[in-house]
Every structure is written in C-alpha cells, then in structure tokens.
Design an enzyme around this catalytic site. Sequence first.
Site, mmCIF file in Angstrom:
data_model
loop_
_atom_site.group_PDB
_atom_site.id
_atom_site.type_symbol
_atom_site.label_atom_id
_atom_site.label_comp_id
_atom_site.label_asym_id
_atom_site.label_seq_id
_atom_site.Cartn_x
_atom_site.Cartn_y
_atom_site.Cartn_z
ATOM 1 N N HIS A 103 5.082 15.433 -23.811
ATOM 2 C CA HIS A 103 4.054 14.588 -23.177
ATOM 3 C C HIS A 103 2.695 14.922 -23.813
ATOM 4 O O HIS A 103 2.436 16.074 -24.164
ATOM 5 C CB HIS A 103 4.030 14.848 -21.669
ATOM 6 C CG HIS A 103 3.236 13.818 -20.930
ATOM 7 N ND1 HIS A 103 1.860 13.835 -20.903
ATOM 8 C CD2 HIS A 103 3.620 12.722 -20.226
ATOM 9 C CE1 HIS A 103 1.430 12.789 -20.199
ATOM 10 N NE2 HIS A 103 2.479 12.099 -19.784
ATOM 11 N N GLU A 155 3.302 6.220 -25.144
ATOM 12 C CA GLU A 155 2.173 6.358 -24.222
ATOM 13 C C GLU A 155 0.870 6.451 -25.020
ATOM 14 O O GLU A 155 0.486 7.548 -25.445
ATOM 15 C CB GLU A 155 2.340 7.614 -23.358
ATOM 16 C CG GLU A 155 3.574 7.595 -22.479
ATOM 17 C CD GLU A 155 3.412 8.429 -21.212
ATOM 18 O OE1 GLU A 155 3.683 7.896 -20.144
ATOM 19 O OE2 GLU A 155 2.995 9.602 -21.303
HETATM 20 P P1 13P Z 1 -0.528 6.976 -15.658
HETATM 21 O O1 13P Z 1 0.539 6.029 -15.173
HETATM 22 O O2 13P Z 1 -1.236 7.674 -14.551
HETATM 23 O O3 13P Z 1 -1.424 6.314 -16.638
HETATM 24 O O4 13P Z 1 0.230 8.151 -16.443
HETATM 25 C C1 13P Z 1 1.043 7.813 -17.507
HETATM 26 C C2 13P Z 1 1.788 9.025 -17.907
HETATM 27 O O5 13P Z 1 1.220 9.934 -18.471
HETATM 28 C C3 13P Z 1 3.209 9.077 -17.554
HETATM 29 O O6 13P Z 1 3.847 10.118 -18.210
#
Ligand code: 13P
Length: 233
Positions: A103, A155
């Site tokens: 992550h 992401e």
């Molecule tokens: P948010 O949905 O709060 O933007 O977070 C995304 C995330 O990092 C999921 O792993």
Amino acid sequence: MKTNPLYHMKKTIIAANWKSNKTKNEAKIWLNETALGNFPEHFEIVIFPSFTLLDYISGFVRINDTPFKIGAQDISPFDSGPYTGEISGKLIKEFADYVLIGHSERRAGFGESDEMIRKKVDMALRAGLTPIVCVSNISQLDGLESKEGLVIAYEPLGAISTSGPNAQPENPSLTSEFVQKIKEKISAEVIYGGSVEAGNVGQYISLENISGVLVGGQSLDPINFINIIKNAI
Ligand code: 13P
C-alpha cells in the site's frame, strides 16, 4: 452490463481497508450493522482489518455465516521464525484468504521497496493467500510476474482521501486508460482505490477492465459501506 465473458465467472471485489482503525468493540458494532445488509452472490466482499481483529472477525463471520472474506493489511517477507513483530503468511492464513501488499502508505511511511514487495507476494502465494498488490505507477509493476490469482489495486496517490486537502477521485476514463496499461504489462485482475464512495462507485464498477474497488475512509461507517455495495450492483 459488462460484455466481458469473464464477468460472469469472476466475482466483483468490494474491499474495505480499515487501515489503523477500529477497536474490537467498534468492529463488533460495524459487523452487527453490516450483517443486516443484502449481499449479491457475484460480489466478493473482503474486509481488511488490523491484525489484532483477524481472529475475532473470522470467528464472527464463521459463526454468523456472513458472506465476507477476510484479508490482512500486510505480510512478513519472511517465513515463520525469529522475526520479532512480524506476521508470516502461515499465521495469517489461519484467519484470512487475502493480503494487501505494498500500500502507498507502507511504501511512503515504512520504506517498502519494490523488492520487498515482491518477497511479500511470494510469501503470500506460498501461504495460499491472494495478494492484492497496490500500485500508483507502472514502474511499480517491474519484476512482478503474472501469477494465477494475483490482483493489482491501482490507487493514484492524489486520489486517496487522506492524501491532502486536494484529494479527489480519479476521472474514471483516466482510470480505465491506466488499467489498460497495467494489463498490457501484467496478466492480473485490477481493482481501483481512491476516494470511492456510494456516489461514484458505479462509475468504476461499470468500467470493462476493472474487477472491483478498494475502499478506505468510506468503509469505516457500516451504512456508507452498505450503500457502496448497493450502488455497485
Ligand atoms: P480512501 O478510500 O479513503 O481514499 O482510501 C483508499 C485506500 O487507500 C484504500 O486502500
């Protein structure tokens, strides 16, 4: 409706990443509320709680026959053994089927390198866990091999709700283009994460090349999460 023939075979992943949040009591309240929801069979709903909750949540899901899958938020790059503080794949597998790896918060805050992440992917696969590898750019895929069951979570950094005051969800057509680039580089299912909420989840789920969403902030409240699932149908 998606035209991809695989759509009917593979489930759509709706994942909740709780990050470093929720005491056991808070988790209990969340589970009792969400367990009342209606979960279509073509969804794979995966909860990623902190390690301290894996045992409790897996027990709840088993006893109540709740159709949730469970994942850990990280995994040791080592086997079980003399690694104080680490949680190996074997220890995770007792409670979970999935694991988040790399992550952006771990890459930025804990110095996780691509090499470290590749070791973690190997460990996850060896333990029989499904790795969901988080990436924000194409070069983070270097050295990752196409493996059966591997899932990539795209992401974009600026889309993560906690990334700063200007955080906003990525335009879904840009997301689709980026996912295409990922798929040209690696054979994997790809999910999207970044400010997903009930109001925008449908725009991502309806993209042909996306297999689901990874939700952070909006997964913490049970009603918000149930609404995300409802709007993803
Ligand atoms: P948010 O949905 O709060 O933007 O977070 C995304 C995330 O990092 C999921 O792993």
